[in-house]
Design an enzyme around this catalytic site. Structure first.
Site, PDB file in Angstrom:
ATOM      1  N   ASP A  10       0.881  -1.155   0.000  1.00  0.00           N
ATOM      2  CA  ASP A  10       0.000   0.000   0.000  1.00  0.00           C
ATOM      3  C   ASP A  10       0.936   1.227   0.000  1.00  0.00           C
ATOM      4  O   ASP A  10       2.136   1.090   0.263  1.00  0.00           O
ATOM      5  CB  ASP A  10      -0.854  -0.053   1.281  1.00  0.00           C
ATOM      6  CG  ASP A  10      -1.698   1.181   1.461  1.00  0.00           C
ATOM      7  OD1 ASP A  10      -2.394   1.565   0.516  1.00  0.00           O
ATOM      8  OD2 ASP A  10      -1.663   1.771   2.562  1.00  0.00           O
ATOM      9  N   LEU A  11       0.405   2.409  -0.303  1.00  0.00           N
ATOM     10  CA  LEU A  11       1.290   3.586  -0.365  1.00  0.00           C
ATOM     11  C   LEU A  11       1.170   4.460   0.901  1.00  0.00           C
ATOM     12  O   LEU A  11       2.066   4.473   1.746  1.00  0.00           O
ATOM     13  CB  LEU A  11       0.954   4.411  -1.615  1.00  0.00           C
ATOM     14  CG  LEU A  11       1.777   5.677  -1.800  1.00  0.00           C
ATOM     15  CD1 LEU A  11       3.242   5.367  -2.051  1.00  0.00           C
ATOM     16  CD2 LEU A  11       1.225   6.515  -2.966  1.00  0.00           C
ATOM     17  N   ASP A  12       0.029   5.157   0.999  1.00  0.00           N
ATOM     18  CA  ASP A  12      -0.138   6.102   2.113  1.00  0.00           C
ATOM     19  C   ASP A  12      -0.190   5.361   3.443  1.00  0.00           C
ATOM     20  O   ASP A  12      -1.032   4.491   3.642  1.00  0.00           O
ATOM     21  CB  ASP A  12      -1.445   6.900   1.936  1.00  0.00           C
ATOM     22  CG  ASP A  12      -1.394   7.823   0.725  1.00  0.00           C
ATOM     23  OD1 ASP A  12      -0.292   8.228   0.346  1.00  0.00           O
ATOM     24  OD2 ASP A  12      -2.457   8.140   0.180  1.00  0.00           O
ATOM     25  N   THR A  18       1.660  10.266   4.055  1.00  0.00           N
ATOM     26  CA  THR A  18       0.960  11.364   3.386  1.00  0.00           C
ATOM     27  C   THR A  18      -0.349  11.719   4.088  1.00  0.00           C
ATOM     28  O   THR A  18      -0.986  12.698   3.723  1.00  0.00           O
ATOM     29  CB  THR A  18       0.678  10.998   1.914  1.00  0.00           C
ATOM     30  OG1 THR A  18       0.346   9.627   1.866  1.00  0.00           O
ATOM     31  CG2 THR A  18       1.870  11.278   1.032  1.00  0.00           C
ATOM     32  N   LYS A  46      -8.459   6.943   6.051  1.00  0.00           N
ATOM     33  CA  LYS A  46      -7.289   6.159   5.641  1.00  0.00           C
ATOM     34  C   LYS A  46      -7.693   4.999   4.731  1.00  0.00           C
ATOM     35  O   LYS A  46      -8.572   4.207   5.085  1.00  0.00           O
ATOM     36  CB  LYS A  46      -6.527   5.635   6.863  1.00  0.00           C
ATOM     37  CG  LYS A  46      -5.749   6.740   7.537  1.00  0.00           C
ATOM     38  CD  LYS A  46      -4.779   6.210   8.568  1.00  0.00           C
ATOM     39  CE  LYS A  46      -3.951   7.359   9.128  1.00  0.00           C
ATOM     40  NZ  LYS A  46      -3.137   6.939  10.274  1.00  0.00           N
ATOM     41  N   SER A 115      -2.569   0.704  -4.259  1.00  0.00           N
ATOM     42  CA  SER A 115      -2.990   1.891  -3.508  1.00  0.00           C
ATOM     43  C   SER A 115      -4.299   2.458  -4.044  1.00  0.00           C
ATOM     44  O   SER A 115      -4.586   2.358  -5.234  1.00  0.00           O
ATOM     45  CB  SER A 115      -1.891   2.953  -3.620  1.00  0.00           C
ATOM     46  OG  SER A 115      -2.366   4.217  -3.213  1.00  0.00           O
ATOM     47  N   ALA A 116      -5.057   3.105  -3.159  1.00  0.00           N
ATOM     48  CA  ALA A 116      -6.288   3.786  -3.576  1.00  0.00           C
ATOM     49  C   ALA A 116      -5.994   5.160  -4.160  1.00  0.00           C
ATOM     50  O   ALA A 116      -6.864   5.784  -4.766  1.00  0.00           O
ATOM     51  CB  ALA A 116      -7.212   3.942  -2.365  1.00  0.00           C
ATOM     52  N   LYS A 146     -11.140  -0.720  -1.586  1.00  0.00           N
ATOM     53  CA  LYS A 146     -10.906  -1.624  -0.466  1.00  0.00           C
ATOM     54  C   LYS A 146     -12.061  -1.439   0.530  1.00  0.00           C
ATOM     55  O   LYS A 146     -12.482  -0.303   0.708  1.00  0.00           O
ATOM     56  CB  LYS A 146      -9.572  -1.283   0.239  1.00  0.00           C
ATOM     57  CG  LYS A 146      -8.349  -1.339  -0.677  1.00  0.00           C
ATOM     58  CD  LYS A 146      -7.142  -0.676   0.014  1.00  0.00           C
ATOM     59  CE  LYS A 146      -5.974  -0.521  -0.944  1.00  0.00           C
ATOM     60  NZ  LYS A 146      -4.835   0.213  -0.381  1.00  0.00           N
ATOM     61  N   GLU A 170      -0.116  -3.397   4.608  1.00  0.00           N
ATOM     62  CA  GLU A 170      -1.235  -2.446   4.684  1.00  0.00           C
ATOM     63  C   GLU A 170      -1.308  -1.753   6.051  1.00  0.00           C
ATOM     64  O   GLU A 170      -0.979  -2.354   7.061  1.00  0.00           O
ATOM     65  CB  GLU A 170      -2.559  -3.188   4.485  1.00  0.00           C
ATOM     66  CG  GLU A 170      -3.246  -2.966   3.161  1.00  0.00           C
ATOM     67  CD  GLU A 170      -3.768  -1.551   2.931  1.00  0.00           C
ATOM     68  OE1 GLU A 170      -3.817  -0.734   3.871  1.00  0.00           O
ATOM     69  OE2 GLU A 170      -4.125  -1.246   1.791  1.00  0.00           O
ATOM     70  N   ASP A 171      -1.767  -0.493   6.040  1.00  0.00           N
ATOM     71  CA  ASP A 171      -1.943   0.229   7.316  1.00  0.00           C
ATOM     72  C   ASP A 171      -3.410   0.483   7.631  1.00  0.00           C
ATOM     73  O   ASP A 171      -3.709   1.058   8.673  1.00  0.00           O
ATOM     74  CB  ASP A 171      -1.212   1.584   7.278  1.00  0.00           C
ATOM     75  CG  ASP A 171      -1.935   2.571   6.381  1.00  0.00           C
ATOM     76  OD1 ASP A 171      -2.284   2.194   5.235  1.00  0.00           O
ATOM     77  OD2 ASP A 171      -2.176   3.710   6.814  1.00  0.00           O
TER      78      ASP A 171
HETATM   79  P1  B16 Z   1      -5.821  10.517  -3.631  1.00  0.00           P
HETATM   80  P2  B16 Z   1      -3.553   4.238   0.146  1.00  0.00           P
HETATM   81  C1  B16 Z   1      -5.271   6.303   0.069  1.00  0.00           C
HETATM   82  O1  B16 Z   1      -4.031   5.729  -0.225  1.00  0.00           O
HETATM   83  C2  B16 Z   1      -5.227   7.148   1.344  1.00  0.00           C
HETATM   84  O2  B16 Z   1      -4.985   6.318   2.462  1.00  0.00           O
HETATM   85  C3  B16 Z   1      -6.529   7.859   1.511  1.00  0.00           C
HETATM   86  O3  B16 Z   1      -6.499   8.661   2.671  1.00  0.00           O
HETATM   87  C4  B16 Z   1      -6.794   8.721   0.274  1.00  0.00           C
HETATM   88  O4  B16 Z   1      -8.046   9.367   0.377  1.00  0.00           O
HETATM   89  C5  B16 Z   1      -6.776   7.835  -0.968  1.00  0.00           C
HETATM   90  O5  B16 Z   1      -5.543   7.163  -1.040  1.00  0.00           O
HETATM   91  C6  B16 Z   1      -6.993   8.602  -2.249  1.00  0.00           C
HETATM   92  O6  B16 Z   1      -5.893   9.428  -2.469  1.00  0.00           O
HETATM   93  O7  B16 Z   1      -6.682  11.662  -3.228  1.00  0.00           O
HETATM   94  O8  B16 Z   1      -4.344  10.838  -3.695  1.00  0.00           O
HETATM   95  O9  B16 Z   1      -6.300   9.840  -4.890  1.00  0.00           O
HETATM   96  O10 B16 Z   1      -3.456   4.183   1.629  1.00  0.00           O
HETATM   97  O11 B16 Z   1      -4.547   3.270  -0.467  1.00  0.00           O
HETATM   98  O12 B16 Z   1      -2.205   4.189  -0.535  1.00  0.00           O
HETATM   99 MG    MG Z   2      -2.757   3.196   3.416  1.00  0.00          MG
END
Ligand code: B16
Ligand code: MG
Length: 219
Positions: A10-12, A18, A46, A115-116, A146, A170-171
């Protein structure tokens, strides 16, 4: 001979922190609408998509809005968020991430992003780790958020590994559930009491030693 497995990150909250930038950007929108938005509220966002995040904030303030207004706030939030990423560099990688990526590469393992976020690629570029990834699946590639396992299933498919040979870092609770539903091995990064559904838990990547990685590789 080493066996090849797929390691999906996962990224964030896993590779970079972030969440603090997402918070600042959403806070600006919330403040402009007189909606109280705290760090605790930010936990609800998140792993959640941008569109769903806005809906959650509007629900918190009991604010009704037209699609046109929502679209405008989504653009405004992302512009603000991107302004925080301008100066991002490798110093923003979370502790222990780079040694784990290096170890996996040195041992001929496959690495994917799941990642989302729709801003994943520029973040990987800015932090200097784009070249580690054999596949990138992000918010631009999926239709189901997810805990739907779609993001991880696509990643495993691109890596050409079965779910039984895929390990997901994953977090978020939704992300752990997505990995589990996809029949993958889930590895929680963060608070083990929150991520109790994970198969394994680590506070952060500095707690993941090479014996654990070797055990996954040799499985
Ligand atoms: P963006 P992940 C998610 O990333 C974040 O945890 C979530 O807080 C955020 O709203 C989502 O990405 C969308 O991000 O606005 O940059 O498209 O944890 O799945 O890497
Ligand atoms: Mg995350």
């Amino acid at each position: 001979m080493k066996k090849t497995k797929g390691f999906i990150f996962d990224l964030d909250g896993v590779i970079v922190d972030t969440a603090k930038y997402h918070y600042l950007a959403w806070k600006q929108i919330a403040d402009s609408l007189s909606i109280e938005f705290t760090h605790e509220h930010n936990e609800l966002l998140k792993g959640v998509s941008r569109v769903r995040s806005l809906d959650i904030i509007l629900e918190l303030g009991n604010v009704q809005a037209t699609q046109e207004q929502k679209d405008q706030w989504l653009v405004q939030k992302n512009e603000e968020y991107l302004s925080y990423l301008v100066n991002m560099d490798e110093s923003e990688l979370l502790p222990g991430v780079l040694p784990v990526l290096n170890y996996l590469k040195e041992n001929q393992q496959l690495i994917a992003l799941g990642s989302a976020s729709k801003n994943a690629r520029p973040i990987l570029e800015k932090t200097g780790i784009l070249s580690y990834f054999d596949a990138i699946v992000d918010g631009n590639d999926v239709s189901n958020a997810k805990p739907d396992p779609e993001v991880f299933l696509i990643a495993a498919k691109l890596l050409n590994v079965p779910a039984s040979a895929a390990f997901v870092f994953e977090d978020s609770v939704a992300g752990i559930q997505a990995a589990n539903i996809g029949n993958m091995t889930s590895i929680g990064i963060g608070d083990a009491t929150i991520l109790h559904e994970a198969h394994y838990n680590f506070k952060d990547f500095t707690c993941i030693g090479t014996p654990f990685l070797n055990e996954l590789i040799q499985r």
